[in-house]
Design an enzyme around this catalytic site. Sequence first.
Site, mmCIF file in Angstrom:
data_model
loop_
_atom_site.group_PDB
_atom_site.id
_atom_site.type_symbol
_atom_site.label_atom_id
_atom_site.label_comp_id
_atom_site.label_asym_id
_atom_site.label_seq_id
_atom_site.Cartn_x
_atom_site.Cartn_y
_atom_site.Cartn_z
ATOM 1 N N PRO A 1 -0.094 4.880 2.770
ATOM 2 C CG PRO A 1 1.170 4.941 0.810
ATOM 3 C CD PRO A 1 1.282 5.104 2.301
ATOM 4 C CB CYS A 2 -5.306 3.108 2.656
ATOM 5 S SG CYS A 2 -6.137 3.888 1.236
ATOM 6 C CD GLN A 3 -3.118 2.495 -2.596
ATOM 7 O OE1 GLN A 3 -2.453 2.495 -1.566
ATOM 8 N NE2 GLN A 3 -3.086 3.488 -3.453
ATOM 9 N N GLY A 4 -3.403 -1.645 0.644
ATOM 10 C CA GLY A 4 -3.278 -2.980 1.197
ATOM 11 C C GLY A 4 -4.359 -3.329 2.190
ATOM 12 C CG PHE A 5 -4.674 -1.443 5.453
ATOM 13 C CD1 PHE A 5 -3.979 -2.581 5.812
ATOM 14 C CD2 PHE A 5 -4.094 -0.217 5.695
ATOM 15 C CE1 PHE A 5 -2.739 -2.490 6.398
ATOM 16 C CE2 PHE A 5 -2.852 -0.126 6.285
ATOM 17 C CZ PHE A 5 -2.173 -1.263 6.633
#
Length: 456
Positions: free
Chosen positions: A72-76
Site C-alpha cells: 500500500p502506497c498511501q504513506g508515499f
Amino acid sequence: MKGIDLFCGAGGFGSGFEQFGMDVLYGIDVNEMALETFDRNHEGESIQHDISEGVPEKLRGIDVNVVFGSPPCQGFSDARGSRRLDDERNQLVFSFIQWVGELQPEYVMMENVAGMTTIGEEFLDAVEREYRDVGYEVEWAKLNAANFGVPQTRERVIYFGVREDSPITPTLPNGDYTENGDGQLSLSGREMNGWRTVEQAFEDLPEPTDEGTIELPPLSEYPDNDYLRDIRNGGRRTYNHIAETPADNADTRAIIENLRPGEMYRSSRFGDRYRQVWDLLSDRFTETEQDCLHFIARHRTRSAFKMGDKGVGAVPDSKIAHGLEHDDDTVYTALQDLLADGWVRTDEDGDTLGYDLNTKSGIRPRYMRLNPDGQSNTILTTDFKPRDKLHPTENRGLSLREGARIQSFPDEFEFVGSFGDIANQIGNAVPPLMAKALAEHIQTVDEEINQRAVQK
C-alpha cells in the site's frame, strides 16, 4: 513460470502476468471485496491475510519463481501529501521483503508510487539493505505506464531483484519508444503509433447503464484502434459501465458545461488548462467582484501582498482595494458580499483583515475534463466522482469501465462490490499492460540466465 501476488487487490498485476503466460498461484490481501474480484477473474487462489503478520503455514515452502506485488502506497503518495519515513503504512514494504526472504523466489518485482523516491535517501537505503539481508540484489527505476501501451501517464517506481547467486545484475526496461527504420515507434518488437489516447480507450463504449453490463459493437468498426484489440481480446461484452452524475445545481452545471477537453476548474492557477471562477461563472459576479477574485488569485502567493510567512496566504483587504481601479468602498462591499456567498474566506492578523479563495471558488483542482487526444493523468480511487474527473465530451463522471479501460484492464475483467469498492480496486491497481511488459522482462532475464548456464 509460477508467481505469487502480494497485496494483490483486484489483481491488476496478476492479470498482466497471466496475459504473458505466467501461472499466478495465489493472491494475498486483507480486503475481502477485492479478493472477491480476484476470485472472479483469476484461476489462482485468493487468501485473506495480513501480510505484516508473516507467511502463513499453508504457504511456507511453496515453490515459486517470482514474488511480485504492490505494498500500500498511501504513506508515499504525492497525491496524499504524506511522505514520512515513520509512517506505519511505509513499513509494509519491509513486510513484503520479509516474504521474499521466506519464499526465496528466483525473482522479485515490487511496485509503488513515484513519491516513494522522495521520502528520503535513508528510506531508499533501508529498502536496498533489507533486500540484501534476505539475499537479493535489486535495481529500481521510475517507469511511466504510457510507455507500455497504457493511455495514462501513471509514473510508478518498480523494484526488480534477483538472488545474489544470479550470474547477472538486475535491470529494468525503460519502456521508451524508439523509431524503427519505417519511422514508426516500437517496443519489444511491437509496432506502435506512440502513446495510446483516451479516445482510443473509449471509442466503442456506449452510454453507461444502471446495471453496467453492455454489449459492444463489432471490432471491425474500429480497424485502426489497436488498443481495442488488446483490451477486447476477441470479446463483445464488458461490465461495470456505471457512472455518477454531477450535483444538480446551477453553479456546477455552468462550470461543467463550459469546460473544454483538457481543462479543469482551478482559480489559483493560470494557463491554458485552467479555468477560473470569474470566467466560468461571470454572470454571478459584478465587475468589482470579478476583479477582487482575480486580484486575490494573482497575489496570494506573493510575499509583498499575502499575510503571514507561509507559501500562500490571505491578501489584506487594504491591498486589494489599493490595487484595483475601483472606489475603496465598492471593493470592501464586494469582498463582504463574496464572503457572505461563500466564495472567499477571511483571516486576521491583529487589526489586519485578509481574504483568500476557498474550495467553492476553485482553490483546488476540480472537474478535470479529460482530453480525448491525450492521455489521462494518474487514475486515483477518488477519480470516479464527477468533481474530480469528467468524461472528455459528456457532462458526467467517468464510468468504472472507462477507468478500467484507462488502467488497461481486459474487458472480460469483472469487478465485484459497491461503486466505491470498485473505484478503490481500479485506482489502486497496477495497469495490466504495464505488468505484462514487466513479466516479459522477467522472462527475458530468465532466458539470459539459462543461456549462460548452457554455455558453461
